[in-house]
Design an enzyme around this catalytic site. Structure first.
Site, PDB file in Angstrom:
ATOM      1  N   LYS A 207       0.825  -1.206   0.000  1.00 14.41           N
ATOM      2  CA  LYS A 207       0.000   0.000   0.000  1.00 14.41           C
ATOM      3  C   LYS A 207       0.869   1.270   0.000  1.00 14.41           C
ATOM      4  CE  LYS A 207      -3.897  -2.301   2.309  1.00 14.41           C
ATOM      5  NZ  LYS A 207      -4.868  -2.240   3.443  1.00 14.41           N
TER       6      LYS A 207
ATOM      7  N   TYR B  10     -12.127  -1.858  -3.950  1.00 10.13           N
ATOM      8  CA  TYR B  10     -12.692  -2.134  -2.619  1.00 10.13           C
ATOM      9  C   TYR B  10     -14.224  -2.083  -2.619  1.00 10.13           C
ATOM     10  CZ  TYR B  10      -8.274  -2.335   0.003  1.00 10.13           C
ATOM     11  OH  TYR B  10      -7.053  -2.702   0.533  1.00 10.13           O
TER      12      TYR B  10
ATOM     13  N   ASN C 266      -1.885  -0.131   7.043  1.00  7.89           N
ATOM     14  CA  ASN C 266      -1.364  -1.428   7.491  1.00  7.89           C
ATOM     15  C   ASN C 266      -0.513  -2.130   6.427  1.00  7.89           C
ATOM     16  OD1 ASN C 266      -3.402  -2.154   5.808  1.00  7.89           O
ATOM     17  ND2 ASN C 266      -4.678  -3.134   7.343  1.00  7.89           N
TER      18      ASN C 266
ATOM     19  N   HIS D 145      -1.992  -5.581   1.443  1.00 10.65           N
ATOM     20  CA  HIS D 145      -3.288  -6.220   1.176  1.00 10.65           C
ATOM     21  C   HIS D 145      -3.026  -7.638   0.692  1.00 10.65           C
ATOM     22  CE1 HIS D 145      -7.285  -7.001  -0.523  1.00 10.65           C
ATOM     23  NE2 HIS D 145      -6.625  -7.569  -1.517  1.00 10.65           N
TER      24      HIS D 145
ATOM     25  N   GLU E  49      -9.522 -10.151  -7.911  1.00 12.78           N
ATOM     26  CA  GLU E  49      -8.535  -9.095  -7.663  1.00 12.78           C
ATOM     27  C   GLU E  49      -7.342  -9.198  -8.613  1.00 12.78           C
ATOM     28  OE1 GLU E  49      -9.659  -8.586  -2.921  1.00 12.78           O
ATOM     29  OE2 GLU E  49      -7.658  -9.304  -3.460  1.00 12.78           O
TER      30      GLU E  49
HETATM   31  N1  UDP Z   1      -9.664  -0.423   7.184  1.00 12.37           N
HETATM   32  C1  UDP Z   1      -9.809   0.816   7.772  1.00 12.37           C
HETATM   33  N2  UDP Z   1     -10.581   0.908   8.921  1.00 12.37           N
HETATM   34  C2  UDP Z   1     -11.207  -0.167   9.465  1.00 12.37           C
HETATM   35  C3  UDP Z   1     -11.070  -1.416   8.830  1.00 12.37           C
HETATM   36  C4  UDP Z   1     -10.295  -1.510   7.701  1.00 12.37           C
HETATM   37  O1  UDP Z   1      -9.268   1.809   7.296  1.00 12.37           O
HETATM   38  O2  UDP Z   1     -11.883  -0.028  10.486  1.00 12.37           O
HETATM   39  C5  UDP Z   1      -8.839  -0.523   5.964  1.00 12.37           C
HETATM   40  C6  UDP Z   1      -7.518  -1.284   6.187  1.00 12.37           C
HETATM   41  O3  UDP Z   1      -6.519  -0.673   5.388  1.00 12.37           O
HETATM   42  C7  UDP Z   1      -7.861  -2.679   5.687  1.00 12.37           C
HETATM   43  C8  UDP Z   1      -8.794  -2.356   4.525  1.00 12.37           C
HETATM   44  O4  UDP Z   1      -9.572  -1.254   4.997  1.00 12.37           O
HETATM   45  O5  UDP Z   1      -6.701  -3.391   5.300  1.00 12.37           O
HETATM   46  C9  UDP Z   1      -9.714  -3.468   4.095  1.00 12.37           C
HETATM   47  O6  UDP Z   1     -10.413  -3.965   5.214  1.00 12.37           O
HETATM   48  P1  UDP Z   1     -10.578  -5.515   5.450  1.00 12.37           P
HETATM   49  O7  UDP Z   1     -11.551  -5.702   6.553  1.00 12.37           O
HETATM   50  O8  UDP Z   1     -10.875  -6.201   4.149  1.00 12.37           O
HETATM   51  O9  UDP Z   1      -9.131  -5.966   6.000  1.00 12.37           O
HETATM   52  P2  UDP Z   1      -7.975  -6.839   5.319  1.00 12.37           P
HETATM   53  O10 UDP Z   1      -8.635  -7.885   4.462  1.00 12.37           O
HETATM   54  O11 UDP Z   1      -7.103  -5.891   4.546  1.00 12.37           O
HETATM   55  O12 UDP Z   1      -7.236  -7.444   6.495  1.00 12.37           O
HETATM   56 MG    MG Z   2     -10.066  -7.716   2.990  1.00 12.81          MG
END
Ligand code: UDP
Ligand code: MG
Length: 138
Positions: free
Chosen positions: A9, A49, A112, A115, A126
Site C-alpha cells: 500500500k 474495494y 497497514n 493487502h 482481484e
Molecule cells: N480499514 C480501515 N478501517 C477499518 C477497517 C479496515 O481503514 O476499520 C482498511 C484497512 O486498510 C484494511 C482495509 O480497509 O486493510 C480493508 O479492510 P478488510 O476488513 O478487508 O481488511 P484486510 O482484508 O485488509 O485485512
Molecule cells: Mg479484505
C-alpha cells in the site's frame, strides 16, 4: 499451485518497505509471478474495494489507497491465500501476531502496509482487476 493478489500500500511504498515485504514472501517459499507499480485513481480504488462500499471506513480507505504509488503482485505457492494472510497478520496491527508484516510495520488500522486476497473467489477477481493473463509469468 494457488495464486493470490498482494498489494504493498502507499504507506509501505512511501516508507521504503517494498524489499521487506518481498523478502518475507520469498523467505516463506512464495514466488512473485507478476509485479508492477501503479498509482490508482479514486475511482480505481473504489472499484477495487467495492465489497466495502457503504462502510464507515470506505471513503478514508479509498483516499488512502490513491494517495501514492502502490506495488501490485501476483504471488504464487501452495496454499498461498491462507499463508500470505498469515504473513500479513490481523487487519488491526495491534491484534496481529508477533513477527507478522502488519505487527512489525503498520502504523494504524488503515495504514497497514499490505493487502492480500481473502478467498479463491476474491483472489481471482482481484488478480483480474490488475493483470491480464499475458502479464502473469511465474
Ligand atoms: N480499514 C480501515 N478501517 C477499518 C477497517 C479496515 O481503514 O476499520 C482498511 C484497512 O486498510 C484494511 C482495509 O480497509 O486493510 C480493508 O479492510 P478488510 O476488513 O478487508 O481488511 P484486510 O482484508 O485488509 O485485512
Ligand atoms: Mg479484505
Amino acid at each position: 499451485m494457488e495464486r493470490t493478489l498482494s498489494i504493498i500500500k502507499p504507506d509501505g511504498v512511501g516508507r521504503n518497505l517494498i524489499g521487506d515485504v518481498i523478502k518475507r514472501l520469498e523467505q516463506n517459499g512464495l514466488k512473485v509471478a507478476a509485479m508492477k507499480m501503479i498509482w490508482m485513481t479514486k475511482a480505481q480504488a473504489q472499484g477495487f474495494y467495492a465489497v466495502h462500499e457503504g462502510k464507515p471506513f470506505f471513503d478514508g480507505l479509498t483516499d488512502f489507497m490513491c494517495s501514492g504509488p502502490i506495488v501490485v503482485m501476483v504471488v504464487q505457492g501452495e496454499n498461498v491465500i491462507e499463508q500470505y494472510r498469515k504473513l500479513m497478520g490481523d487487519t488491526n496491527f495491534e491484534d496481529a501476531e508477533e513477527g507478522t508484516i502488519r505487527r512489525e510495520f503498520a502504523t494504524s488500522t488503515r495504514k497497514n502496509v499490505v493487502h492480500g486476497s481473502d478467498s479463491t473467489e476474491s483472489a481471482a477477481l482481484e488478480i483480474g482487476y490488475f493483470f491480464n493473463r499475458f502479464e502473469i509469468v511465474g
